[in-house]
Design an enzyme around this catalytic site. Structure first.
Site, mmCIF file in Angstrom:
data_model
loop_
_atom_site.group_PDB
_atom_site.id
_atom_site.type_symbol
_atom_site.label_atom_id
_atom_site.label_comp_id
_atom_site.label_asym_id
_atom_site.label_seq_id
_atom_site.Cartn_x
_atom_site.Cartn_y
_atom_site.Cartn_z
ATOM 1 N N ARG B 105 24.500 50.346 41.187
ATOM 2 C CA ARG B 105 23.692 49.747 42.247
ATOM 3 C C ARG B 105 22.900 50.765 43.062
ATOM 4 O O ARG B 105 22.134 50.364 43.951
ATOM 5 C CB ARG B 105 24.571 48.888 43.150
ATOM 6 N N ARG B 168 34.381 48.795 50.834
ATOM 7 C CA ARG B 168 34.221 49.241 49.444
ATOM 8 C C ARG B 168 34.288 50.760 49.389
ATOM 9 O O ARG B 168 33.345 51.443 49.770
ATOM 10 C CB ARG B 168 32.873 48.779 48.874
ATOM 11 N N GLY B 279 36.682 35.852 48.538
ATOM 12 C CA GLY B 279 36.583 36.098 49.977
ATOM 13 C C GLY B 279 35.307 35.511 50.563
ATOM 14 O O GLY B 279 35.307 34.945 51.662
ATOM 15 N N ASP B 280 34.229 35.640 49.829
ATOM 16 C CA ASP B 280 32.947 35.115 50.330
ATOM 17 C C ASP B 280 33.009 33.601 50.506
ATOM 18 O O ASP B 280 32.457 33.063 51.471
ATOM 19 C CB ASP B 280 31.821 35.476 49.358
ATOM 20 N N ASP B 316 30.130 34.402 40.640
ATOM 21 C CA ASP B 316 30.345 34.744 42.046
ATOM 22 C C ASP B 316 30.247 33.538 42.965
ATOM 23 O O ASP B 316 30.838 33.529 44.046
ATOM 24 C CB ASP B 316 29.273 35.741 42.504
#
Lengths: 339, 339, 339, 339, 339, 339
Positions: B105, B168, B279-280, B316
């Site tokens: 990323r 993270r 979690g989101d 996701d």
């Protein structure tokens, strides 16, 4: 031994794995329906099984017939005509997310069939057993009449008749179901139901059971079966007992009540591959077991083992043979590799 | 009700099923990222949700925007420019083998965006809630500054602000995280964290908890939440409680601490389909519940049920609607088929 | 450190997921076989591993060699010639339905190989360890002779020799196995067996064990190992302990017996992705551990952790590296995501 | 510029590649329908495009709406209700085998919609162009009435109206088509047809053309267009010219007739990926070109190039942007890689 | 009308699309073989078709039987026993790269069958036509004897007998083929061959033809047919004429010679989807046409049109019905969509 | 014979078939890059081929190395380190729609490698030939320096050096390319270029050629080659000649100019399966042919036949062996099935 089943076969469209509907632009496309499932399962047991329905003249319906033929089912009395083959969309549940069924079965050829379409005299010639479920008469007024013609003819010709109550609330009301099914019961010898059907259709409840939270009180089922037998002069009543722990995990067993005796099977803890058709595979197992002369205790064990295996097979159809069922009945269910 | 979220959306490349990376020459290609996941989940709940980021001008980024649009997310303030869309490779774990994430990323458009790219005054016009996670400010110095601009503007305009700590370790050190997140906390109303985040970022530990071996001591969490609220004058703190039995089986619950009271949700034993975004989906559930006026006890139950369902959905994104969440909250979670 | 393994590698044809054979017109096509699996696993651990066999000159066999090369295995002594590569069809079991193997391995190139095909003097030059399983000598009279030549040469050159008993009832009788394996044992240092092998091949039973219903009595295994060591003057005996709960769930552990001491490993409760090759991955783990100087207790833990991970990997091959094994050995096995 | 299109969107179920129906148990599941295809193509050109229809409240219809949203189409006036979404099964032809379409679209929500379902006053507010095809009024009496209401309202509000004749013999007779379409023509500005439509619907033939054997006589089309314009006081008529060499190879071009002048486009020899939606993509290209002020010669070239590209894109939708169309118009069509 | 065919059916393993062998770890798994292909094609034409062979008792062979059943073929005389089902691996060619076949058919059940396995008296009871190809007697000495028994019995019972020469150089030498086929010819009525077979098996060449570079001299074929008829007192000879332009493009036609007259069919330029089974579909078309009373000119046109369509269908089997063949025969072959 | 190639290998992400980017949520994931492609092709010809590059330490790069190993390429000098492996997204064109490449290769390990990473003295020890393309020095200043070090060392050690100009306008300007490539040419023996490269890099045009509209004037190429040889004292120049009819159809040939003589190959009309890597496979064919002592006329025929076959193989790599190439060279290219 020849068994004839009658009902609807639908195109089943399901996403792969645990995907939600159209999460990917693809459907697994197979076929299924209560009575077709029973016929397929019986054919896999080596029984001469025939499935009767009405299907339109198009490539999709042709494929349904071909698939039944592949499974070894006699399709020679399937009537062709009408507008469409019914569809059901299935999304497989996982864990706390339940499986979901979207029906698109209105106006199917079988639901718009007429009494003239089926000559039961000739269809049932040479048969030993006739099977239907509560879904067929729920399809339409005509479908109910045709079913009535079928069971009356079957009875007249000396066939055994079995029925799986299979109440579907999206197809008819409880009141309508009670009326129609009540009219068919006098012709039925063996009645199959799950924990909820007897209540939904005939208002007969298991005592003390609380199905939703997974606690089954087995004793109550004996009482339900007894009431059903008395009410409709049945020969036998089988009740499947499903304890749903999650969409992936179920405990599965059954009771066969006959001659005033309840026979409870062993309970299998199941990790589910495909739950649809589980009840139908029980019905097929029971018919096979009774036709092949097993005693009541063996019969319910055979039927439950057969349907336990069904839960591990993708699609509506139970693709297992007699030796596989017997191996499970007589073994530990520990799933060791067979080399 | 309008909610704006801000962060990075990445291309997610994952082998099918439980295959290891490139065991077969194929990747499932979807999109995801903490704040995008929250926006998608909110849109599925019927909320007017917008996701803000920067993405390059190429076909892959176009597909990311189109996918958000498919999910019903407003993408009208996404800035286009920069070099690349970030990628994360995901290998799904099974049993004793953990899931594995490989990030690619760096140099993404959002991580190289500048403060000028975003005019928060206009973006946040008409919005009621702003959400971000600790991943966004970790992307780069500029990303941290842009996040700071966003929360300051949100606060000034009277929006509620929520933050998911989401530490993270591959993106920044604990020290850097503490410094930057500490500077953002004064603008935050609702803070969300998992068992480890509060410790990693702010050095606040649950008393007596030993997360690694799956034993959670719930009492300690109340204390952690209390400390966080006091330290940063927060309105509420939510902590998700994951007990990892294996890569397939987790127990999942949460606590919402507010007005000096801890509300612990029911715990769901989960068979996992896809754990990423769990979690989101909790964050989205909480925002929805609070925005729609549920009380604290209901809010945490809604958020946990929503995220329990997420664990059964591939990708996701949490593709579930409000009625599905409520059905789980109010039912047994036994996963019976819905016909 | 260089390890040479010798045996058969087959084309493995398996339906996707839990489908029954040819339920869909597709096979996953990979390669596997006891000794090849050991070589692949060792290569993944960084060992210089070579696999020796005979394969025909055609595109399918070429692909087998290429796949071994991809896994880092030395294929330079594979003899090319003969008629065909063996095939095994694998149907993955689920829940109460066991996995099923259909062999089509007769007339394979290796089973029809002759002693002249392999010059063990040169093949084993520079090697430290030789490994074979009880499958190889079971393939044919010639294969047994070639195996005998190999172990005799290995011993003469001072290599350690390990053997996994791996009794396959479809390949030979217990009597034949006892005769042939008995003749090979004098050249073996480390013998590996599962719960049933010692009984099947040498008639040595664990006391009080009842494998089929999943109840293992560990104490008996110590006695079995002792008997084996005494009978064949072995250096060490390792026994894998599998408790089969269902086709999806197994408990997995092992015992290493050496210097009159039994070392029992931790037991892992496993959710199975692919069970085939589980024993082979244990063998590879044990060889690696012993070659790299771990003590007996560590060695059996390493071997069991390696093979626990194998159960989560699709295909015969164990695609895990040393650090993954050590992480499992030293951790909780809770499968938390690695970001 | 805002364009509104109105019609039916169906679930399209197609086997992979060139497989026959259900040769494998899988369908590619996408969505399509004449007017939806036009809206999607326009959105890809950057036009503000809206599609109006009626769809039932179920997951399959939800996915149709989401897919339109993904393509950038405004779905805010889609009415939800009714029983089912129409289906069409598509088998892709190859070489001498033609593609085959099986319709299952009866009783769809849009075909059973009523005039009250659509308030054209508000739907068309702010729009510049309205487009429909001859399929929509063919669906039912009500659908014809709704279409009539739409065009009348569009005309009254000063929108341009375009219509693609698109005669479908399975939906209505030529006589019925002539009557209904004749009643709609007074409100149409731009009429689009293929070689056969004008004849089928209005009995106007191209002179000397023999479409079936692939020989097109272009001069006759000018005469047809002239007759249509005179008969219905149209502003322009566009006729697509397809020469079918095989199911894989077509030559493709068009003529735009306006102000007494015929503009013939270049002819593209096409290797077909997916032919369905080819005409719709021409319509979208023409609308875009006319709306953006291109002259007639450019407009027909743009529309033909856009639809030539469509033939290379899987699915009903034309996923190409303006720059791709212009690159083809202005280039050689030689298909060199763009790096 | 009942037709019986006799030969070998194999598992066909082919990579997807144009992939080389095992480029991806997957095989499309279908079934095929000259005589089975003929039976399937005839069943699709509505003929009562039976296929006779010997297959082992395992799941793979069960699937072969089930697939034949799906195609409507009578499988009731298939003998079960022996060791294995033959396999052929097929890699589809493209452009200048030819398709490639790797056989693994030795030791198949049919090749090791004995004369006692088949009671032709009862198998052929009620049949009108018997068909075999030159592949069957090439399988083994026994297979040749069984074929001889079959044709002798067929002739005695008054059936028509057809044979497709189908020379396979990997199965036997030209000398052996000449000897065995020569012995079978006296029982044959209709002989089918491609351009090379007559030369390979009987040393009869077409004059002036140079097959390899695709230039076919049609006149020579008439002479070849004449020689064959004279030599073996045949009723008719059909020769298929394939001009190979590339692996994707072939021109395809045929000649039927009978009663001293050669009937050449139309030539179809074909874009190939799957070329395997092309000759078999011609044979089936010819048998159908002759059985249903078409004249010679129509018969060869029907057979060529049927086989032209086969080239567009994946797999060995020709899944087309009579009306599709007739539509092609009577139409332009332009492949326009059928809606 | 040992050949070393040096450059970048990337992850190649491509939609299935002719789908547009992310039309379905899936990518085919393979590896490719000019010099890696040459090494793979040479290994398939039986040459000892090594590929040198720098790749990061992660699972994706591990898979790249494993894939090269599978193809038989020596990977022992690949340096591990740096941040990422480059990616290119490939959308396959069809008919009038060109293929499309989206690069995401910036910051790859090889582009950020330093001169110290590669010790050419030891890498090139024992090698006979070194090959690179114009892509490698275009990656970065450092990459250009490393390439310079490599060719200087190769020359000093007496290796033959070949270079494929391969101009990529997205990587550098023509001016920069001319400067850097000009500096490398003195070390090059064999230069390969396509129709456009010589012009783009060195401003040398073929006389009278108009590449875009597919008309190639061959005579001009001889003049171009002559100029290149004179300017840089090359031993030989090869120019590939591609006539692009559409994305599916190309004509393909080449010219080898050496010793003042131009050798033009046969031209193959190609139906394309995968065009990427076509030039690389030509380079590999030429290197193989020259190394194995073929004369110039044979060499260019071999190289063109090899690359013609590449156009029929999916992926960057040319998976064909010498006998397949020779069969095409010496045959008709008619693609008849090889049984």
């Amino acid at each position: 031994m020849k068994v004839v089943t009658f009902g609807e076969i639908m195109l089943r469209l399901a996403p792969q794995g645990y995907l939600r509907f159209l999460q990917e632009p693809c459907f697994q496309a197979t076929f299924g329906g209560g009575e077709a499932n029973v016929a397929v399962s019986l054919a896999a047991f080596g029984v001469d099984a025939e499935f009767v329905t009405k299907l339109p003249c198009n490539d999709i319906a042709d494929a349904a017939v071909a698939e039944l033929r592949r499974q070894g089912v006699d399709t020679s009395d399937i009537v062709r005509g009408g507008k469409r083959i019914g569809i059901y969309y299935l999304e497989k549940g996982a864990s706390v997310r339940p499986s979901k069924v979207v029906y698109d079965r209105e106006h199917s050829a079988i639901s718009e069939a007429t009494e003239d379409d089926f000559c039961w005299e000739s269809i049932l010639e040479g048969a030993d057993w006739f099977h239907f479920t509560g879904i067929t008469p729920a399809l339409s007024e005509n479908a109910a009449k045709i079913t009535y013609n079928a069971v009356r003819c079957a009875k007249a010709k000396g066939l055994k008749v079995s029925c799986d109550l299979n109440y579907r609330k999206k197809l008819w009301t409880k009141e309508k179901a009670r009326e129609v099914m009540g009219g068919l019961m006098p012709y039925v010898d063996v009645l199959i139901a799950n924990e909820a059907d007897a209540d939904d259709v005939f208002g007969i409840k298991p005592d003390g059971g609380d199905v939703e939270n997974g606690k089954l009180v087995r004793d109550g089922y004996e009482n339900v079966a007894k009431q059903l037998i008395e009410k409709f002069s049945l020969d036998a009543v089988a009740i499947t007992l499903r304890e749903s722990i999650s969409a992936n995990d179920n405990n599965w067993g059954a009771m066969l009540y006959r001659n005033s005796t309840a026979h409870f099977s062993r309970t299998y803890p199941l990790r589910i591959v495909d739950r649809v058709g589980g009840g139908d595979s029980f019905g097929a197992g029971l018919i096979y077991a009774l036709l092949s002369g097993k005693n009541d205790a063996e019969a319910v064990e055979f039927a439950v083992a057969a349907s336990a295996l069904k839960h591990t097979v993708e699609g509506d159809f139970n693709r297992v043979c007699v030796s596989e069922v017997e191996q499970l009945m007589n073994g530990s269910g520990s799933g060791r590799v067979q080399r």
